[in-house]
Design an enzyme around this catalytic site. Structure first.
Site, mmCIF file in Angstrom:
data_model
loop_
_atom_site.group_PDB
_atom_site.id
_atom_site.type_symbol
_atom_site.label_atom_id
_atom_site.label_comp_id
_atom_site.label_asym_id
_atom_site.label_seq_id
_atom_site.Cartn_x
_atom_site.Cartn_y
_atom_site.Cartn_z
ATOM 1 N N TYR A 134 0.883 -1.232 0.025
ATOM 2 C CA TYR A 134 0.071 0.076 0.084
ATOM 3 C C TYR A 134 0.992 1.217 -0.008
ATOM 4 C CZ TYR A 134 -2.883 3.851 1.682
ATOM 5 O OH TYR A 134 -3.499 4.982 1.816
ATOM 6 N N GLU A 222 -3.171 7.376 -4.058
ATOM 7 C CA GLU A 222 -3.228 6.118 -3.273
ATOM 8 C C GLU A 222 -3.007 5.063 -4.153
ATOM 9 O OE1 GLU A 222 -5.785 5.217 0.571
ATOM 10 O OE2 GLU A 222 -6.855 4.633 -0.904
#
Ligand code: GDP
Ligand code: MN
Length: 419
Positions: A134, A222
């Protein structure tokens, strides 16, 4: 302003961020043709079909038939928002699977029960994934700098990870002048326990991302997941970008990226009339001038045991048209059982606002009790105008009185005002 995944990836491609090869399609026929021509003929044996909506959680989401509402199935299993197609005639499979996705509703943890209609599919080469990571970059207001967060455990709900095991999320602030530095990337990699061979590609990717975040004026950038493939490459498998609305004026080119159909129709309509409107899930509609007063009003409603149905700031120049539109927006929310107008006449005079309210309510039939508090310049005259209008208002002088009127109205409607 939210972007679709394919738009975010188009922007990231300009910064050299490594991405899976992909194509956007709008029809099932196109899905079949594109899979054959651009993937099969290039030797790609497996693709992923990804529904494009302004919400995440697609991989775990479910597709429902647009008309019948029935869950859609593929070989007996639910059709999800992200589907892997491999083995056999993948072009034919992509065509048939696209029929189960395009035009239908995708419900995920982020869409609410109504879900979103899928209008585009992104077809991408499927990758051999060794690890899902992530990466997120956002503004850390308390440090006044962008913050980059990386975890070796991507693909999952990152909010859950951050809450349950915050140490799994490694953080570095980005200096606004020096930018993201290679030593910071190394520090991240070491803290995550990544192999030394991962350092060069990861460092390069994180530097490209932080440049993109800065230059594109993102509020959030993101990658969830960023993947490491079995042959050691790092690629952005998923990408989410929220552009900073306050910087949109610097990017006239972004107007073509706006997808009005994905936005809340009431919010989109309100923004066209320069009203600042955010729908909430309570039952007291609020129309206020000034963001500070709007926040205070919402707090008062909450304290009195009510729940605001919206944030609505009509701004300083509250003319009849604005007020009429504000009423229309506020009252078209079916959850609104009582409406409150709380306007402070500073620049705009109360009598003018009162005229505006009366005229606006001659155009649109109010279907709920309306509590009005007008305070400031010419407040007495405003009270006379409202009293002589022939319309029924519940007048309040103070904010406390206004909340009491709201409570009375909810009790009369037998809506429990208590939370
Ligand atoms: P989201 O659920 O809306 O966040 O959609 P993502 O794009 O993140 O996809 C969800 C999940 O699908 C990912 O975490 C991966 O596990 C899986 N996935 C997506 N693309 C691929 C791919 O190319 N290959 C494989 N094996 N899995 C993929
Ligand atoms: Mn994702």
């Amino acid at each position: 302003m939210n972007l679709h995944e394919f738009q975010a990836k188009e922007l990231l491609q300009r910064y050299g961020v490594p991405l899976p090869f992909g194509r956007l399609v709008r029809t099932a026929e196109e899905a079949g043709e594109v899979t054959y021509r651009d993937f099969v003929l290039r030797g790609i044996q497996a693709v992923v079909l990804k529904a494009q909506i302004h919400a995440g959680g697609r991989g775990k989401g479910h597709m429902f038939h647009a008309e019948t509402g029935e869950p859609l199935l593929w070989n007996g299993s639910p059709v999800r928002g992200v589907m892997l197609v491999s083995e056999g005639n993948i072009a034919d499979k992509a065509y048939r699977l696209a029929l189960h996705m395009l035009g239908h509703r995708l419900v995920t943890a982020q869409t609410g029960p109504a879900g979103r209609r899928v209008r585009f599919l992104l077809i991408e080469e499927a990758l051999p994934i060794a690890q899902e990571l992530y990466v997120g970059i956002t503004l850390d207001r308390s440090h006044r700098r962008p913050l980059i967060m990386v975890s070796a455990e991507g693909g999952v709900e990152i909010e859950t990870l951050a809450a349950e095991r915050p140490e799994a999320l490694v953080r570095e602030h980005i200096h606004p002048f020096w930018g993201f530095q290679p030593f910071q990337a190394r520090r991240i990699a070491f803290r995550l326990g990544l192999e030394v061979s991962s350092l060069p590609p990861l460092t390069e990717l994180l530097q490209k991302l932080s440049r993109a975040y800065e230059e594109l004026d993102c509020q959030l950038l993101e990658l969830n997941p960023l993947v490491r493939t079995s042959d050691g490459r790092f690629l952005a498998l998923d990408a989410k970008i929220v552009l900073d609305d306050n910087a949109l004026f610097r990017h006239p080119e972004y107007s073509s990226l706006r997808d009005i159909e994905e936005e809340d129709p009431l919010e989109a309509e309100a923004s066209r009339h320069q009203l600042s409107y955010v729908k909430l899930d309570g039952n007291v509609g609020c129309m206020v001038n000034g963001a500070g007063l709007a926040m205070a009003t919402m707090d008062m409603i909450q304290l009195a045991g009510g729940r605001p149905a919206n944030f609505l700031d009509v701004g300083g120049a509250a003319n009849v048209d604005r007020i009429a539109q504000a009423f229309r927006t506020m009252l078209s929310d079916p959850n609104v059982r009582v409406a409150l107008v709380n306007i402070f006449g500073g620049i705009v005079r109360c009598d003018r606002v009162a005229h505006g309210i009366v005229q606006a309510l001659q155009q649109i039939e109010p279907r709920v009790p309306i509590v009005i508090r007008l305070e400031g310049t010419n407040a007495e005259e405003a009270a006379r105008i409202l009293a002589n209008s022939g319309l029924r208002f519940r007048i309040a002088r103070t904010l406390e009185e206004a909340t009491a009127r709201i409570r009375d109205a909810l009790t009369e409607l037998e809506v429990s005002p208590a939370v």
